[in-house]
Design a protein around this motif. Sequence first.
Motif, PDB file in Angstrom:
ATOM      1  N   VAL A 157      39.624  42.279  35.634  1.00  0.00           N
ATOM      2  CA  VAL A 157      38.414  42.135  35.769  1.00  0.00           C
ATOM      3  C   VAL A 157      37.737  40.874  36.582  1.00  0.00           C
ATOM      4  O   VAL A 157      37.164  41.115  37.673  1.00  0.00           O
ATOM      5  CB  VAL A 157      37.662  41.907  34.454  1.00  0.00           C
ATOM      6  N   SER A 158      38.597  39.688  36.296  1.00  0.00           N
ATOM      7  CA  SER A 158      37.988  38.580  37.041  1.00  0.00           C
ATOM      8  C   SER A 158      38.449  38.535  38.542  1.00  0.00           C
ATOM      9  O   SER A 158      37.664  38.256  39.278  1.00  0.00           O
ATOM     10  CB  SER A 158      38.662  37.173  36.390  1.00  0.00           C
ATOM     11  N   SER A 159      39.946  39.100  38.919  1.00  0.00           N
ATOM     12  CA  SER A 159      39.934  39.069  40.370  1.00  0.00           C
ATOM     13  C   SER A 159      39.130  40.051  40.994  1.00  0.00           C
ATOM     14  O   SER A 159      38.824  40.049  42.068  1.00  0.00           O
ATOM     15  CB  SER A 159      41.485  39.271  40.284  1.00  0.00           C
ATOM     16  N   ALA A 160      38.966  41.345  40.151  1.00  0.00           N
ATOM     17  CA  ALA A 160      38.115  42.319  40.862  1.00  0.00           C
ATOM     18  C   ALA A 160      36.555  41.976  41.015  1.00  0.00           C
ATOM     19  O   ALA A 160      36.056  41.996  42.158  1.00  0.00           O
ATOM     20  CB  ALA A 160      38.262  43.562  40.024  1.00  0.00           C
ATOM     21  N   GLY A 161      36.110  40.958  40.387  1.00  0.00           N
ATOM     22  CA  GLY A 161      35.004  40.621  40.455  1.00  0.00           C
ATOM     23  C   GLY A 161      34.697  39.436  41.499  1.00  0.00           C
ATOM     24  O   GLY A 161      33.894  39.526  42.105  1.00  0.00           O
ATOM     25  N   LEU A 162      35.677  38.675  41.724  1.00  0.00           N
ATOM     26  CA  LEU A 162      35.832  37.900  43.027  1.00  0.00           C
ATOM     27  C   LEU A 162      35.724  38.673  44.238  1.00  0.00           C
ATOM     28  O   LEU A 162      35.099  38.101  45.081  1.00  0.00           O
ATOM     29  CB  LEU A 162      37.126  37.020  42.683  1.00  0.00           C
ATOM     30  N   ILE A 163      36.596  39.532  44.234  1.00  0.00           N
ATOM     31  CA  ILE A 163      36.894  40.273  45.627  1.00  0.00           C
ATOM     32  C   ILE A 163      35.467  41.484  45.937  1.00  0.00           C
ATOM     33  O   ILE A 163      35.392  42.005  46.764  1.00  0.00           O
ATOM     34  CB  ILE A 163      37.848  40.820  45.919  1.00  0.00           C
ATOM     35  N   GLY A 164      34.667  41.461  44.667  1.00  0.00           N
ATOM     36  CA  GLY A 164      33.632  42.397  44.723  1.00  0.00           C
ATOM     37  C   GLY A 164      33.820  43.788  44.731  1.00  0.00           C
ATOM     38  O   GLY A 164      33.274  44.758  45.183  1.00  0.00           O
ATOM     39  N   ALA A 165      35.215  44.044  43.826  1.00  0.00           N
ATOM     40  CA  ALA A 165      35.699  45.653  43.738  1.00  0.00           C
ATOM     41  C   ALA A 165      34.793  46.140  42.432  1.00  0.00           C
ATOM     42  O   ALA A 165      35.457  46.000  41.274  1.00  0.00           O
ATOM     43  CB  ALA A 165      36.844  45.698  43.563  1.00  0.00           C
ATOM     44  N   ASN A 166      33.591  46.587  42.753  1.00  0.00           N
ATOM     45  CA  ASN A 166      32.662  47.118  41.297  1.00  0.00           C
ATOM     46  C   ASN A 166      33.533  48.135  40.466  1.00  0.00           C
ATOM     47  O   ASN A 166      33.770  48.140  39.273  1.00  0.00           O
ATOM     48  CB  ASN A 166      31.501  47.685  41.720  1.00  0.00           C
ATOM     49  N   LEU A 167      34.246  49.261  41.217  1.00  0.00           N
ATOM     50  CA  LEU A 167      35.027  50.253  40.461  1.00  0.00           C
ATOM     51  C   LEU A 167      36.065  49.776  39.596  1.00  0.00           C
ATOM     52  O   LEU A 167      36.448  49.997  38.595  1.00  0.00           O
ATOM     53  CB  LEU A 167      35.502  51.285  41.602  1.00  0.00           C
TER      54      LEU A 167
END
Lengths: 88, 160
Positions: B38-48
Amino acid sequence: MFQPIMDQILTIARDAWAFLAGLLIVVALLGGLYYVLQGTAGAAFGGSRMTSMAIIGAVGLVILVLFAFLFLPQVGEMLKSFQPKPPF
Amino acid sequence: MSEATSFLLTFLREAWIALAGAFLAFALLAGIAQILRVSSAGLIGANLWVWESVSALAAIILLGLFAYLGVPQIVGALGSALPNGGGCGPISELGTLASGLIGGLAALRMLKATFTSILSASLGGASTFANALTECGEALFGMILAGAAIPLAAFFLGTC
């Protein structure tokens, strides 16, 4: 009978937990740095939306890390207390 | 026969305790892996990716509760409903052995299904909550079928 295997598995799981926790801290620090950079850049050229998004992102990141380090161990304790005896 | 039953059930009980302990460890690992995602996806803006991980986290907690609270209750209820074998003599003893083994194996199979899902989630994959529930359903169905087969076998082979 299964205790030696369990001990091995738990050792591996503890190592994996330490590795993932460390990785989470690294990602969170990098993310924090990124958001600080974004916020500063936004503030420098008057991008108020960029700055506010950076502040929200940084707060979200802190909440996520707190969630991981405070909530997960509590969930583990809760599940441990629920650990069932063999029902047969 | 009773010694064999007790030996096999002790083996299955130890396997249950080991699997339950490993389940807890891997549930926590899966939780922290999903939070990292979640944190890494949040950083790169990957909502899905974020939503996938959040739902996987919810599935892990649900699976944990199901494995620790639901499975023992289901197995206990079905185990008490299983007939201990009718008739007399060796068929009756075989029926007791069979009902004990069926209960133990079904319980272990359900726990193994949830454990596999948790293991998959801890490796960063999908938690396959549906697969775990399907396998639990299969084990339940097997227990019900065996519950019907034991008295039939006793009727044909061991009535006295």
